[in-house]
Design an enzyme around this catalytic site. Structure first.
Site: not given
Lengths: 289, 796, 170
Positions: B223, B370-371, B740
């Site tokens: 990523q 996801r945060c 998110e």
């Protein structure tokens, strides 16, 4: 996800299949649906020297009632067929309730009932269902002799069956009903397609309001699928009412031998057995019969 | 007069433009890591430890070397010769690449085998014989600090305990004063269980070292390709310009594909040693048991409350279970991410928090799943604490929140932990959600159902979270500031290529980033190609995680487009033969002030940049921008869930789920809604089934998809989405980020709903996931249920 | 090393190849046939991203040996529809934003095709039940369900049977 090497045979007759397994003995594995065997091979938990793929053998993919009223399920009869069978819908409610709860649609397209019972996973649903129906496995040897093995004696341990070397399970058989069948399969799963935390198979064969024969068996709460003999006997000759239902549910809960694990405590699983037996016996379908 | 462009029609801001990425994905022509085949490529498989804590007595690789087709069997001792048995982590710790002395978690990498194909490589792994001497195992932070606990990191000089960091922030004394004035102190203890982002595609890499040119090309699932290039340069001691990282299509990331993993390093080392391309594709068990986990935090918190519901102060402590290495992927300054963003939305005057990290015999990690760096945990703890406090006060859940939420006229608002909230309409969001769910009606329905023995419940979660790390004053990773970048080339015909430093894993950057350019320049989105993921061909960026792409790279895209527009204005003035000041802009076109019919399009300007520029102007129409955000962006969300709990089994079903998100200006509403629904499904998953635990021997329970449960279409509820739009005042187009929010704020809504259904039983807390047997135990014994490992597995 | 000749029809084209028996169908399709649209997501037959059609029925290609397809037909996403002529299911996934990272999408679409082949007018519940063997981590499923219903509607309104892309290729 890379299997070990093996020798592969795809016989087109049972005789050829017997030749192949004779050559390899216990090192040979029969491959039908493969939905249990192939995952084990992929993870290298199993590494058979020879795989005998029986999918090309004609005459094993059937589901039919015999003239004596017994049901025969061929070794290549897929879950998919059972799920869509009007015969099961009408006459074998516990089987019809179970078929859609096996794994997921793709697995059901390929996997077989007979293969699932041979695999003898204590969390497998079909063995409980067959126990509740008094079902048998038909084993055949190279000489063509067939013998019937009650499922209660066929599944002898976790992942162990009582087939002898050189035998192939060619079918499963359900004996004729003593009266009208009702029943269901209740499965507590953490997610659709999961193995059962608790599965309860209930098969009642009734005349009028009287139970001629009761079959209750449990999935996921012991080293094997468990036939609840005491609970079954408590219902025989009786009718369903709050007290007979409660008693059967208690006896079934007592028969369970669960373990503490990530799916829940011993106490919880027993409670679910009780609750599901009670729910199954109290269901509209059971009462209506 | 020329007709003004319709921004929506040309795919600009606010257009639910269909995705560019879909063209290849729909026909099976994506390019995921496993789809690449290089000439002469070999395949690598990893042998992992079956034990959680053990001394390695011996490793015998001789049989593996003998298998035809095996080219390399790499062990820790061999890696050590290249100074690569251990590697540094982002949090200034070290992590083993291949074990040398000990194994410290189940699944730790022991050796790897490189062969002609992966089947043979696996045969090779199977042929390696390792002798272990088992050691006592630690699976939670409290065992880690217990007397007599074995020291897990005895490899580190001076490490005499199992603590890996201590941290505090806030105003300790002020908070103590606030608590002294409280009418009531509400306390709760919680555990956010260990989870794993678990993208369906596992990690993988193809290292291709060219011995002739000494250039190393690494195709990998990352990523953050630019950061990885820097990390590889440091770890492998290679010159950075001779490393090219290519991140192809990624089959989901969710934070899992941010860190550097041993598999990547091994494939690089093997490629260098063998001078051939080496491909490593991780299997699912490897992914779940060894790559970075998320969460695993124990929380003890208290709120100082006034009778009227006002929160006077907040104080909390977190114990984190960091596994065998402190390798949190987070801005370096912060030891437990941005967990101190908890309670930001509530306008609390005083706050103080402490945290302590612990080594255990579990996989290392602490990725922002996801945060925005531990923010999911922060908002879950916050909303569970708020829920309990409202109950303690006997106040309505919605009313208690309304009393405390930051008011519209208080922005920008400084939180007690030092954050500055940019903008919002918090009460409005709450009201939209309450109306949508029919709050009052549901409470009535709940009472009626209760009288019939049915258990309904409603759960609210309201939260804001800091996105877009971050400004260079405070946010860096290993000293590199957390800005982002964009480069825009407009070609003579007016078609353009945008290159960005961030990297999509499904968020649709190729679609939405073009829309930003369209908004700024009026070039139709279909005429803009977005490129990313190749370090040789894109500008430096920190990558995509923490919902930071739109707040940072998105802003950089706006800024570079504005630079292009500024140059185009000069070109337009030249073409129109007027001065710059007399040129007006409308979407896609410059015109002469007062004479709107006299104009030139952006495309005409582009052509002029290559063929008719004014004297003294540098030709071409391209530029770049590096954007250093002045602040974080703060989206807000109100989520409400209703459930029914089966009193006999503890099974609970979601009746409805309403989401109101204010993520500022929405670039592509279709994609924004997709992000919300995806996040909400993960929120449901964590509340309901998805977690990793360990037994007393350190065996990972949740090491494959039979045990690590992800919801299917069948159990995932339907979602009802609503929006409120409060632009971010400092972002060029007012966007705040959305990837998110639902995953961060959602879990508490589900969990609060189940607790609400049991509100007559005086149960303080059932730990996530709310498995049926936990809910049943809480109901039966009217007691709290802890999910802390070790898992109880004894029979009888 | 043992190899076995198999004759299999892949996306409408007959092929005859020697394969090692232990090669999984998913690897055969990806590595030998070069059809990388079939993905691999787990080791335990749970995720469904490797779903292909075998004689028209969805199966998990990670849980079949390639040799087992001897004499059978296999359809992969590459055989569902071409870029110029997308199958309505592919169109539905695009229209309803039924995909994000795209990794589960080929398997999801082939499982969807089987649902619609059997039931051209499914309910939302039918679709959710029919997709219970296919995991997605990005979308939350809602848009996938909408995509399948979109395709169902389109296929019903157009009436005709769809020729799979692979068959008309050549």
């Amino acid at each position: 996800m890379y299997p070990s090497r093996f020798h592969y045979e795809a016989p087109s007759t049972l005789d050829e299949a017997f030749e192949a397994i004779e050559a390899y003995g216990d090192e040979a594995k029969i491959l039908a649906g493969g939905m249990s065997l192939i995952p084990l091979i992929k993870l290298r938990f199993a590494a058979p020297a020879c795989i005998v793929d029986i999918n090309n053998i004609p005459g094993l993919d059937y589901l039919e009632e015999e003239s004596d009223g017994s049901l025969r399920i061929g070794a290549l009869c897929r879950h998919r067929t059972l799920e869509r069978s009007s015969l099961l819908r009408n006459n074998y409610p516990v089987m019809f309730a179970t078929a859609p709860l096996i794994a997921d649609p793709m697995v059901r397209n390929r996997g077989t009932l007979v293969g699932s019972i041979c695999h003898a996973d204590p969390q497998g649903d079909w063995a409980s269902v067959m126990l509740s129906l008094g079902g048998e496995i038909i084993a055949r040897n190279a000489e063509g002799r067939e013998r019937s093995i009650p499922v209660s004696q066929f599944v002898v341990g976790p992942f162990q069956n009582s087939l002898q070397t050189g035998e192939i399970a060619v079918a499963a058989k359900v004996p004729p009903a003593r009266g009208t069948r009702t029943g269901t399969y209740l499965k507590l799963e953490r997610r659709v397609g999961d193995f059962a935390t608790v599965g309860v198979a209930i098969n009642l064969e009734m005349s009028g309001g009287t139970i001629n024969r009761a079959g209750i068996a449990l999935t996921g709460v012991g080293g094997n699928n468990i036939q609840c003999t005491s609970a079954e006997q408590s219902l025989a000759g009786k009718s369903l009412n709050a007290s007979t239902i409660d008693q059967a549910a208690r006896l079934a809960a007592d028969a369970a031998q669960p373990k503490n694990d990530v799916r829940g405590s011993i106490e919880y699983k027993r409670h679910i057995v009780y609750t599901f037996v009670q729910r199954g016996l109290s269901s509209r379908e059971a009462r209506a019969a | 007069m020329a007709q003004a462009l319709d921004e929506i029609k040309i795919g600009g801001l606010g257009a639910s433009r269909k995705r560019v990425e879909d063209d290849r994905f729909l026909v099976g022509k994506g390019n995921y890591i496993d789809d690449f085949k290089l000439p002469g490529m070999l395949h690598m498989e990893i042998l992992r430890s079956p034990l959680a804590h053990a001394r390695i007595k011996s490793i015998d690789t001789s049989k593996a070397w003998q298998i035809p087709g095996v080219h390399m069997v790499l062990t820790g001792d061999m890696a050590a010769q290249h100074n690569l048995a251990w590697m540094p982590t982002i949090s200034y710790d070290t992590q083993p690449v291949l074990a040398t002395d000990k194994v410290r978690f189940q699944g730790q990498e022991i050796a790897c085998v490189v062969a002609d194909d992966p089947y043979i490589a696996k045969d090779g792994c199977e042929a390696i014989v390792v002798e272990y001497e088992p050691l006592p195992v630690i699976v939670n932070p409290y065992q880690a600090v217990a007397e007599g606990a074995p020291i897990i990191r005895d490899d580190k000089e001076g490490q005499t305990d199992n603590i890996c960091y201590r941290w505090e922030v806030g105003d300790r004394e002020g908070t103590e004063r606030a608590f002294a004035q409280a009418d009531l102190v509400s306390k709760i203890e919680l555990h956010y269980p260990r989870s794993h982002p678990s993208p369906i595609e596992c990690c993988g890499s193809i290292a291709d070292y060219n011995a002739a040119t000494t250039k190393l090309t690494v195709y990998m699932t990352t990523q953050a390709p630019h950061i990885i290039r820097a990390a590889v340069a440091i770890v492998a001691e290679l010159p950075e310009h001779m490393i090219r990282v290519i991140s192809p299509d990624i089959g989901g990331g969710f934070g899992n594909k941010v860190p550097v993993y041993p598999g990547y390093v091994c494939s690089i080392l093997c490629s260098i040693l063998l001078a051939r391309p080496v491909k490593w594709i991780e299997d699912k068990t490897g992914n779940l048991i060894s790559t970075h986990y998320a969460r695993d935090i124990y929380y003890k918190g208290e709120l100082a409350l006034r009778k009227d519901g006002k929160i006077l102060g907040v104080r909390f402590h977190c114990d984190t279970d960091n596994g065998m290495s402190f390798s949190d992927a987070q801005p370096t300054k912060f030891k437990i991410g941005l967990i101190h963003s908890a309670f930001a939305a509530y306008g609390i005057p005083f706050g103080y928090m402490t945290a302590q990290g612990h080594y255990t015999n579990k996989a290392p990690g602490g990725v922002a799943y996801r945060c925005s760096f531990r923010v999911t945990e922060a908002m879950f703890f916050q909303e569970r604490q708020i829920h309990a406090a409202a109950d303690d006060l006997g106040m309505d859940q919605a009313e208690f929140r309304r009393v405390n939420l930051v008011k519209d006229d208080q922005f920008p608002f400084r939180t007690p932990y030092g954050f500055l909230l940019d903008s919002g309409q918090y009460e409005k969001c709450l009201d939209v959600a309450l109306n949508a769910i029919g709050y009052k009606e549901f409470l009535r329905e709940k009472e009626e159902a209760r009288a019939q023995g049915r258990r309904l419940g409603i759960g609210i979660s309201t939260m804001t979270e800091p996105l877009g790390a971050g400004n260079s004053r405070e946010y860096d990773i290993l000293g590199i500031k957390m800005f982002d970048s964009a480069e825009l080339r407009v070609h003579p015909s007016g078609k353009a290529i945008l290159k960005i430093g961030s990297k999509t894993q499904g968020q649709g950057h190729e679609t939405t980033f073009a829309q930003i350019v369209t908004h700024e320049l009026g070039i139709p989105a279909a005429d803009i190609l977005v490129q990313h993921g190749d370090t040789d061909n894109t500008p430096f960026g920190m990558g995509t995680y923490a919902s930071r792409s739109t707040p940072t790279a998105g802003a950089a895209t706006s800024m570079v487009a504005r630079k292009i527009r500024a140059k185009a204005r000069k070109l337009a003035a030249h073409l129109l033969e007027v001065s710059d000041e007399d040129v007006e802009w409308e979407l896609g076109r410059f015109y002469v002030r007062g004479a709107p019919n006299r104009g030139v399009t952006i495309q005409e300007c582009a052509m002029a940049a290559y063929g008719n520029m004014p004297d003294g102007m540098e030709p071409g129409l391209e530029n770049n921008a590096y954007y250093d955000p002045p602040n974080m962006t703060w989206p807000f969300a109100a989520y409400i869930v209703t459930v029914e709990v089966d009193p006999e089994t503890g099974v609970w079903d979601v009746l409805r789920m309403v989401a109101v998100d204010d993520c500022g200006v929405r670039i592509n509403p279709m994609i924004v809604e997709g992000q919300i629904m995806g996040g909400m499904a993960e929120a449901f998953a964590m509340a309901n089934m998805q977690f990793i635990t360990y037994d007393a021997e350190g065996n990972c329970v949740g090491s494959n998809y039979m045990d690590y449960l992800l919801p299917t279409a069948w159990e995932t509820p339907g979602f009802e989405l609503h929006e409120v739009v409060t632009p971010s005042p400092h972002h060029p187009i007012g966007a705040k980020g959305i990837g998110e929010c639902a995953c961060v704020g959602g879990p508490a809504a589900f969990v609060n709903a189940v607790h609400n259904a049991l509100d007559d039983l005086r149960i303080r807390n059932i730990d996530m996931p709310l498995l049926p047997h936990r809910v049943w135990e809480a109901m039966k014994y009217k007691r709290d249920v802890s999910g802390m490992p070790p898992l109880k597995t004894e029979a009888g | 090393m043992e190899e076995r000749r198999i004759n299999v029809v892949v996306n409408g084209e007959p092929v005859s190849v020697d394969v090692e028996p232990r090669i999984l169908l998913a690897h055969f399709l990806r590595e030998i046939m070069g059809l990388t649209g079939t993905h691999i997501g787990c080791d335990t037959t749970n995720c469904g991203v490797c779903t292909v059609l075998v004689d028209g029925l969805p199966m998990k290609s990670c849980t079949m040996f390639a040799v087992m397809t001897d004499g059978h037909e296999v359809t992969t996403v590459e055989g569902l529809g071409m870029p110029s002529e997308l199958h309505p299911i592919q169109q539905g996934f695009r229209e309803e934003h039924g995909l994000q990272c795209g990794f589960c999408t080929p398997g999801m679409m082939l499982a969807s095709k089987a649902i619609l082949d059997e039931n051209p007018n499914p309910t939302e519940e039918d679709v959710r039940w029919g997709l219970a063997g296919n995991l997605c981590r990005c979308t939350g499923y809602q848009n996938i369900v909408k995509a399948v219903l979109w395709a169902a509607e389109k296929m019903r309104s157009e009436g005709g049977a769809y020729v799979l892309g692979g068959r008309s290729r050549r």
